[in-house]
Design a protein around this motif. Structure first.
Motif, mmCIF file in Angstrom:
data_model
loop_
_atom_site.group_PDB
_atom_site.id
_atom_site.type_symbol
_atom_site.label_atom_id
_atom_site.label_comp_id
_atom_site.label_asym_id
_atom_site.label_seq_id
_atom_site.Cartn_x
_atom_site.Cartn_y
_atom_site.Cartn_z
ATOM 1 N N GLN A 86 6.527 5.877 -50.215
ATOM 2 C CA GLN A 86 6.905 6.949 -49.503
ATOM 3 C C GLN A 86 7.030 6.478 -48.011
ATOM 4 O O GLN A 86 6.392 5.504 -47.523
ATOM 5 C CB GLN A 86 5.854 8.207 -49.564
ATOM 6 N N THR A 87 8.071 7.390 -47.310
ATOM 7 C CA THR A 87 8.356 6.844 -46.005
ATOM 8 C C THR A 87 8.363 8.386 -45.143
ATOM 9 O O THR A 87 8.272 9.352 -45.470
ATOM 10 C CB THR A 87 9.733 6.430 -45.689
ATOM 11 N N HIS A 88 8.190 8.272 -43.800
ATOM 12 C CA HIS A 88 8.174 9.262 -42.754
ATOM 13 C C HIS A 88 8.799 8.708 -41.358
ATOM 14 O O HIS A 88 8.401 7.432 -41.113
ATOM 15 C CB HIS A 88 6.809 9.723 -42.742
ATOM 16 N N ARG A 89 9.589 9.331 -40.634
ATOM 17 C CA ARG A 89 10.035 9.134 -39.508
ATOM 18 C C ARG A 89 9.656 9.981 -38.161
ATOM 19 O O ARG A 89 9.624 11.190 -38.404
ATOM 20 C CB ARG A 89 11.560 9.071 -39.422
ATOM 21 N N VAL A 90 9.623 9.479 -37.238
ATOM 22 C CA VAL A 90 9.065 10.047 -35.989
ATOM 23 C C VAL A 90 10.140 9.576 -34.900
ATOM 24 O O VAL A 90 10.302 8.578 -34.558
ATOM 25 C CB VAL A 90 7.827 10.021 -35.618
ATOM 26 N N GLN A 91 10.863 10.495 -34.235
ATOM 27 C CA GLN A 91 11.605 10.184 -32.941
ATOM 28 C C GLN A 91 10.948 10.172 -31.732
ATOM 29 O O GLN A 91 10.313 11.244 -31.301
ATOM 30 C CB GLN A 91 12.862 11.330 -32.788
ATOM 31 N N LEU A 92 10.998 9.043 -31.144
ATOM 32 C CA LEU A 92 9.913 8.785 -29.768
ATOM 33 C C LEU A 92 10.985 8.783 -28.682
ATOM 34 O O LEU A 92 12.159 7.917 -28.635
ATOM 35 C CB LEU A 92 8.962 7.375 -30.014
ATOM 36 N N THR A 93 10.756 9.348 -27.586
ATOM 37 C CA THR A 93 11.703 9.510 -26.449
ATOM 38 C C THR A 93 10.563 9.249 -25.155
ATOM 39 O O THR A 93 9.579 9.952 -24.858
ATOM 40 C CB THR A 93 12.341 10.750 -25.993
ATOM 41 N N VAL A 94 10.994 8.182 -24.540
ATOM 42 C CA VAL A 94 10.122 7.957 -23.388
ATOM 43 C C VAL A 94 10.903 7.794 -21.945
ATOM 44 O O VAL A 94 11.776 7.446 -21.859
ATOM 45 C CB VAL A 94 9.676 6.304 -23.361
ATOM 46 N N LEU A 95 10.291 8.762 -21.246
ATOM 47 C CA LEU A 95 11.062 9.396 -20.051
ATOM 48 C C LEU A 95 10.208 8.479 -18.716
ATOM 49 O O LEU A 95 9.166 8.334 -18.682
ATOM 50 C CB LEU A 95 11.195 10.947 -19.902
ATOM 51 N N GLU A 96 10.945 8.333 -17.443
ATOM 52 C CA GLU A 96 10.393 7.835 -16.451
ATOM 53 C C GLU A 96 10.224 8.987 -15.462
ATOM 54 O O GLU A 96 11.038 9.920 -15.213
ATOM 55 C CB GLU A 96 11.449 6.776 -15.852
ATOM 56 N N LYS A 97 9.107 9.066 -14.780
ATOM 57 C CA LYS A 97 8.741 10.200 -13.882
ATOM 58 C C LYS A 97 9.774 9.915 -12.588
ATOM 59 O O LYS A 97 9.957 8.917 -12.285
ATOM 60 C CB LYS A 97 7.306 10.032 -13.560
ATOM 61 N N PRO A 98 9.919 11.068 -11.931
ATOM 62 C CA PRO A 98 10.464 10.720 -10.641
ATOM 63 C C PRO A 98 9.820 9.707 -9.750
ATOM 64 O O PRO A 98 8.425 10.259 -9.676
ATOM 65 C CB PRO A 98 10.643 12.199 -10.145
ATOM 66 N N THR A 99 10.299 9.034 -9.150
ATOM 67 C CA THR A 99 9.687 8.147 -8.299
ATOM 68 C C THR A 99 10.422 7.787 -7.032
ATOM 69 O O THR A 99 11.542 7.953 -6.990
ATOM 70 C CB THR A 99 9.184 6.952 -8.733
ATOM 71 N N LYS A 100 10.039 7.377 -5.757
ATOM 72 C CA LYS A 100 10.237 7.115 -4.585
ATOM 73 C C LYS A 100 11.317 8.278 -4.045
ATOM 74 O O LYS A 100 12.358 8.038 -3.795
ATOM 75 C CB LYS A 100 11.363 5.869 -4.767
ATOM 76 N N THR A 101 10.886 9.450 -4.146
ATOM 77 C CA THR A 101 11.654 10.433 -3.602
ATOM 78 C C THR A 101 11.605 10.687 -2.285
ATOM 79 O O THR A 101 10.387 10.449 -1.580
ATOM 80 C CB THR A 101 10.691 11.746 -4.177
ATOM 81 N N ARG A 102 12.856 10.912 -1.657
ATOM 82 C CA ARG A 102 12.779 10.721 -0.109
ATOM 83 C C ARG A 102 13.353 11.992 0.442
ATOM 84 O O ARG A 102 14.162 12.695 -0.114
ATOM 85 C CB ARG A 102 13.951 9.664 0.355
ATOM 86 N N CYS A 103 12.825 12.458 1.495
ATOM 87 C CA CYS A 103 13.250 13.976 2.221
ATOM 88 C C CYS A 103 13.809 13.305 3.767
ATOM 89 O O CYS A 103 13.156 12.608 4.440
ATOM 90 C CB CYS A 103 11.957 14.581 2.418
ATOM 91 N N TYR A 104 14.988 13.911 3.937
ATOM 92 C CA TYR A 104 15.466 13.653 5.294
ATOM 93 C C TYR A 104 16.316 14.976 5.889
ATOM 94 O O TYR A 104 16.714 15.736 4.834
ATOM 95 C CB TYR A 104 16.329 12.385 5.273
ATOM 96 N N ILE A 105 16.617 15.045 7.009
ATOM 97 C CA ILE A 105 17.414 15.959 7.582
ATOM 98 C C ILE A 105 18.731 15.515 7.939
ATOM 99 O O ILE A 105 19.032 14.476 8.378
ATOM 100 C CB ILE A 105 16.855 16.606 8.970
#
Length: 351
Positions: free
Chosen positions: A124-143
């Motif tokens: 017997q077999t079973h499948r799982v779809q795994l998705t690895v996401l990257e968090k937002p990093t190095k966020t910069r604010c400027y005027i």
């Protein structure tokens, strides 16, 4: 209720002729980079399954299957592409739990994972779809742009890293660091992270915070806005005009000096060329001497012995000066005598 379900599955497995995967609810999992994920694969054996138990986890590729971890003949084999980051949840996978843990997830771990439980004749077999996401990093604010009263002020927020889709949300913080409402004349775009405030005034001054978020995490940054009175634009314009005029005068002066120097060099070359053409070449002293001696010899040939006294004393070995090149004036009334008999005196023939 759960215990009754498990009992029903075990009874169903006993009546069936093969292995049954019981954790079929988990088909898709989304996790953040660096986190841990548990991929479920519980199973039940049938009475007819009498062969050796084999458990195999693989990542399905377009043309192949890459092994992740295996259990066979009571031994675990995990020396594959995820060495050190994958393990069975149960210390004894043969007890009915073949679930695995993957540690320190990476975006490259994204894929379709398949659990295969085999105990001949059942499989017997079973499948799982795994998705690895990257968090937002190095966020910069400027005027961007001016911060003067009466102008439109633009605040921008951007994450350098992170898996799309990333949304941005601006807030204005107070002295107690609590969120406050944005000014009434402001508007923000959650997709681009742009906050626009029209006709800025002192009321708009303060600290603004931006929160970037996606499905697996958040990141934030802040910027201080200080709206100031406009500068003296008249003085700035006058300074720009004066600077432009000075630059024009300086360029004109440089061009004039270069043109003047070029004309002086051209004049010196023309004067030098004219002087060299007007001066005649010097005459050869040897040719002067030869013409002088020849003229004197022809003169002596037609002279009488009585007229030879003065010429006999002439020193012919000396080169005469250029004054001798000129022919002395002759007496138009002089008629040289003619002699029939000639005799030689020294190197001169006399008649």
């Amino acid at each position: 209720m759960e215990s009754l379900r498990s009992l029903f599955l075990l009874l169903l497995a006993d009546l069936a002729s093969g292995v049954t995967i019981t954790s079929t609810d988990q088909t898709m999992v989304t996790k953040a980079q660096g986190e841990k994920v548990t991929l479920l694969c519980t199973y039940a054996l049938a009475a007819a399954d009498e062969g050796s138990l084999d458990i195999e986890w693989v990542i399905l590729q377009p043309n192949e299957e890459q092994p992740v971890i295996m259990y066979t003949m009571d031994r675990v084999y995990d020396q594959y592409q995820m060495t050190g980051r994958v393990q069975f949840v149960s210390q004894n996978p043969s007890s009915g739990d073949a679930s695995i843990d993957i540690l320190n997830l990476k975006p490259a771990d994204t894929g379709t994972y398949q659990c295969k439980v085999k105990k001949p004749p059942g499989i017997q077999t079973h499948r799982v779809q795994l998705t690895v996401l990257e968090k937002p990093t190095k966020t910069r604010c400027y005027i961007e742009g001016s911060q003067e009263i009466g102008t439109d002020v633009t605040l921008k927020c951007k994450s350098q890293e992170g898996t799309p889709v990333i949304n941005y949300y601006w807030t204005k913080t107070t002295d107690t660091r609590t969120a406050a409402e944005l000014p009434a004349t402001s508007s923000q775009n959650p997709d681009t992270g742009v906050l626009l405030m029209k006709n800025a005034s002192h009321v708009h001054s303060g600290t603004y915070k931006c929160v970037a978020s996606n499905r697996v995490g958040t990141d934030e940054c802040s910027v201080i806005l200080n709206v100031t009175p406009p500068v003296n634009r008249g003085g700035r314009i006058a300074g720009a005009i004066i600077g432009s005029l000075l630059a024009i005068v300086l360029v004109a002066l440089i061009i004039f000096c270069c043109f003047k120097k070029r004309r002086e060099k051209k004049y010196e070359k023309e004067v030098h060329h004219d002087i060299r053409e007007d001066v005649p070449p010097p005459k050869s002293r040897a040719s002067t001497a030869r013409s002088y001696i020849g003229s004197n010899r022809s003169s002596l040939g037609s002279m009488s012995p009585s007229n030879m006294d003065g010429y006999a004393k002439t020193q012919y070995n000396k080169v005469p000066s250029e004054d001798f090149e000129r022919t002395p004036p002759q007496n138009p009334n002089y008629d040289p005598p003619k002699y029939d008999n000639a005799y030689r005196m020294g190197d001169i023939t006399v008649v």
